[in-house]
Design a protein around this motif. Structure first.
Motif, PDB file in Angstrom:
ATOM      1  N   MET A  91     -11.941  11.691  -0.542  1.00 40.44           N
ATOM      2  CA  MET A  91     -11.371  10.465  -0.029  1.00 40.44           C
ATOM      3  C   MET A  91      -9.864  10.456  -0.287  1.00 40.44           C
ATOM      4  N   ILE A  92      -9.179   9.745   0.570  1.00 40.68           N
ATOM      5  CA  ILE A  92      -7.729   9.591   0.441  1.00 40.68           C
ATOM      6  C   ILE A  92      -7.440   8.214  -0.140  1.00 40.68           C
ATOM      7  N   GLU A  93      -6.554   8.167  -1.105  1.00 42.56           N
ATOM      8  CA  GLU A  93      -6.080   6.895  -1.630  1.00 42.56           C
ATOM      9  C   GLU A  93      -4.882   6.488  -0.766  1.00 42.56           C
ATOM     10  N   ALA A  94      -5.157   5.665   0.265  1.00 40.80           N
ATOM     11  CA  ALA A  94      -4.067   5.139   1.093  1.00 40.80           C
ATOM     12  C   ALA A  94      -3.409   4.042   0.281  1.00 40.80           C
ATOM     13  N   GLU A  95      -2.135   4.221  -0.029  1.00 38.28           N
ATOM     14  CA  GLU A  95      -1.473   3.315  -0.965  1.00 38.28           C
ATOM     15  C   GLU A  95      -0.025   3.085  -0.561  1.00 38.28           C
ATOM     16  N   LEU A  96       0.406   1.855  -0.766  1.00 35.07           N
ATOM     17  CA  LEU A  96       1.816   1.513  -0.649  1.00 35.07           C
ATOM     18  C   LEU A  96       2.238   0.839  -1.945  1.00 35.07           C
ATOM     19  N   LYS A  97       3.469   1.102  -2.343  1.00 36.97           N
ATOM     20  CA  LYS A  97       4.023   0.506  -3.561  1.00 36.97           C
ATOM     21  C   LYS A  97       5.318  -0.192  -3.194  1.00 36.97           C
ATOM     22  N   ALA A  98       5.533  -1.355  -3.805  1.00 32.55           N
ATOM     23  CA  ALA A  98       6.735  -2.135  -3.529  1.00 32.55           C
ATOM     24  C   ALA A  98       7.342  -2.637  -4.830  1.00 32.55           C
ATOM     25  N   ARG A  99       8.654  -2.795  -4.796  1.00 31.25           N
ATOM     26  CA  ARG A  99       9.335  -3.513  -5.871  1.00 31.25           C
ATOM     27  C   ARG A  99       9.145  -4.993  -5.591  1.00 31.25           C
TER      28      ARG A  99
ATOM     29  N   PHE B 166      -7.410  14.115 -10.559  1.00 31.21           N
ATOM     30  CA  PHE B 166      -6.614  15.136  -9.880  1.00 31.21           C
ATOM     31  C   PHE B 166      -6.209  14.558  -8.536  1.00 31.21           C
ATOM     32  N   LYS B 167      -4.910  14.597  -8.248  1.00 28.19           N
ATOM     33  CA  LYS B 167      -4.414  14.166  -6.940  1.00 28.19           C
ATOM     34  C   LYS B 167      -3.815  15.383  -6.254  1.00 28.19           C
ATOM     35  N   ASP B 168      -4.293  15.623  -5.020  1.00 26.89           N
ATOM     36  CA  ASP B 168      -3.791  16.745  -4.236  1.00 26.89           C
ATOM     37  C   ASP B 168      -2.495  16.326  -3.543  1.00 26.89           C
ATOM     38  N   ALA B 169      -1.900  17.220  -2.805  1.00 23.95           N
ATOM     39  CA  ALA B 169      -0.634  16.953  -2.113  1.00 23.95           C
ATOM     40  C   ALA B 169      -0.795  15.813  -1.101  1.00 23.95           C
ATOM     41  N   ALA B 170       0.291  15.085  -0.884  1.00 26.12           N
ATOM     42  CA  ALA B 170       0.289  13.942   0.029  1.00 26.12           C
ATOM     43  C   ALA B 170      -0.106  14.354   1.442  1.00 26.12           C
ATOM     44  N   VAL B 171      -0.915  13.506   2.081  1.00 28.13           N
ATOM     45  CA  VAL B 171      -1.295  13.726   3.480  1.00 28.13           C
ATOM     46  C   VAL B 171      -0.472  12.842   4.410  1.00 28.13           C
ATOM     47  N   ASP B 172       0.257  11.885   3.832  1.00 23.48           N
ATOM     48  CA  ASP B 172       1.145  11.013   4.594  1.00 23.48           C
ATOM     49  C   ASP B 172       2.464  10.949   3.846  1.00 23.48           C
ATOM     50  N   GLU B 173       3.479  11.579   4.410  1.00 29.96           N
ATOM     51  CA  GLU B 173       4.759  11.720   3.716  1.00 29.96           C
ATOM     52  C   GLU B 173       5.455  10.380   3.479  1.00 29.96           C
ATOM     53  N   ASP B 174       5.373   9.453   4.435  1.00 30.39           N
ATOM     54  CA  ASP B 174       6.070   8.172   4.291  1.00 30.39           C
ATOM     55  C   ASP B 174       5.546   7.344   3.127  1.00 30.39           C
ATOM     56  N   SER B 175       4.231   7.346   2.943  1.00 30.43           N
ATOM     57  CA  SER B 175       3.644   6.530   1.887  1.00 30.43           C
ATOM     58  C   SER B 175       3.347   7.327   0.622  1.00 30.43           C
ATOM     59  N   GLY B 176       3.185   8.625   0.761  1.00 30.51           N
ATOM     60  CA  GLY B 176       2.785   9.452  -0.376  1.00 30.51           C
ATOM     61  C   GLY B 176       1.289   9.396  -0.652  1.00 30.51           C
TER      62      GLY B 176
ATOM     63  N   GLY C  48      -3.691   6.155   8.653  1.00 33.80           N
ATOM     64  CA  GLY C  48      -2.715   5.354   9.401  1.00 33.80           C
ATOM     65  C   GLY C  48      -3.143   3.909   9.562  1.00 33.80           C
ATOM     66  N   SER C  49      -4.384   3.694   9.961  1.00 36.95           N
ATOM     67  CA  SER C  49      -4.850   2.314  10.156  1.00 36.95           C
ATOM     68  C   SER C  49      -4.987   1.584   8.821  1.00 36.95           C
ATOM     69  N   ALA C  50      -5.356   2.305   7.776  1.00 36.51           N
ATOM     70  CA  ALA C  50      -5.454   1.687   6.450  1.00 36.51           C
ATOM     71  C   ALA C  50      -4.069   1.261   5.955  1.00 36.51           C
ATOM     72  N   LEU C  51      -3.065   2.105   6.163  1.00 39.63           N
ATOM     73  CA  LEU C  51      -1.711   1.744   5.753  1.00 39.63           C
ATOM     74  C   LEU C  51      -1.198   0.553   6.553  1.00 39.63           C
ATOM     75  N   ASP C  52      -1.545   0.489   7.832  1.00 42.48           N
ATOM     76  CA  ASP C  52      -1.174  -0.678   8.645  1.00 42.48           C
ATOM     77  C   ASP C  52      -1.804  -1.946   8.076  1.00 42.48           C
ATOM     78  N   ALA C  53      -3.071  -1.864   7.662  1.00 42.30           N
ATOM     79  CA  ALA C  53      -3.750  -3.023   7.082  1.00 42.30           C
ATOM     80  C   ALA C  53      -3.088  -3.437   5.768  1.00 42.30           C
ATOM     81  N   ILE C  54      -2.684  -2.465   4.968  1.00 44.35           N
ATOM     82  CA  ILE C  54      -1.992  -2.773   3.712  1.00 44.35           C
ATOM     83  C   ILE C  54      -0.646  -3.430   4.005  1.00 44.35           C
ATOM     84  N   ARG C  55       0.093  -2.903   4.983  1.00 42.37           N
ATOM     85  CA  ARG C  55       1.383  -3.514   5.354  1.00 42.37           C
ATOM     86  C   ARG C  55       1.206  -4.974   5.778  1.00 42.37           C
ATOM     87  N   GLU C  56       0.164  -5.236   6.579  1.00 46.84           N
ATOM     88  CA  GLU C  56      -0.119  -6.621   7.007  1.00 46.84           C
ATOM     89  C   GLU C  56      -0.413  -7.508   5.810  1.00 46.84           C
ATOM     90  N   PHE C  57      -1.227  -6.999   4.885  1.00 42.50           N
ATOM     91  CA  PHE C  57      -1.545  -7.767   3.684  1.00 42.50           C
ATOM     92  C   PHE C  57      -0.272  -8.058   2.888  1.00 42.50           C
TER      93      PHE C  57
END
Length: 184
Positions: free
Chosen positions: A1-9, A67-77, A150-159
């Motif tokens: 599974m991928i941990e789709a994640e965004l982090k903000a200050r 263990f976290k493998d290399a990023a699959v989405d460069e913008d979000s990490g 991509g769709s998960a990150l969009d949902a996180i951005r909306e939230f």
């Protein structure tokens, strides 16, 4: 599974905490994170992470090996993540050292975790303070198949937008990097 994640200050932590408190009950925890690498730094060179995390909370303590493998989405990490609970934290550290890994950095994160459903997805929002770093951060994540990142990150951005976090607040800054820089 991928941990789709965004982090903000977070510029108004009290306001964000109040909004999160309206959505879910907070679980207050302190994470003790220890990151490992091979002596040559080869995990970091390929964007992989190996971590032992001990979580202390109201319900006691637990330890997980991640263990976290290399990023699959460069913008979000966002990264594939593999995690398992371990019964003995000291044994986990000893096993990694015995296999030749070296401790790179260790630090604490003070967290308020909120689990909830939003935009049709189970999400975890974590309000984070790292004593060695200025500021408060908010991480929002959901576990998805790679085709859904991509769709998960969009949902996180909306939230995030719905609780007052703007796109310009997003950051790829890592706690490990910030703590290491602060220690000089």
């Amino acid at each position: 599974m991928i941990e789709a994640e965004l982090k903000a200050r977070v510029h108004a932590p009290e306001v964000v905490q109040q909004r999160l408190d309206e959505i879910a009950v907070a679980r207050v925890e302190v994470y003790r994170d220890t990151y490992y690498d091979r002596p040559d730094g080869s995990l970091e060179k390929v964007d992989q992470e190996l971590r032992v995390r001990t979580v202390h909370g109201a319900d006691g303590s637990r330890t997980v090996l991640t263990f976290k493998d290399a990023a699959v989405d460069e913008d979000s990490g966002s990264k594939p993540e593999y995690e398992t609970r371990v019964e003995d934290a000291e044994a986990a550290h000893a096993i990694l050292r015995g296999l030749g890994h070296v401790e790179v950095i260790a630090f604490e994160k003070h967290c308020r975790n909120y689990e909830f459903e939003a935009r049709g997805r189970l999400m975890l929002a974590t309000l984070v303070r790292v004593p060695e770093i200025d500021g408060t951060f908010l991480e929002v994540e959901t576990l998805v198949a790679e085709r859904e990142v991509g769709s998960a990150l969009d949902a996180i951005r909306e939230f995030l937008k719905g609780i007052g976090i703007q796109a310009e607040d997003l950051t790829r800054e890592t706690y490990t990097g910030a703590v290491a820089a602060n220690r000089g």
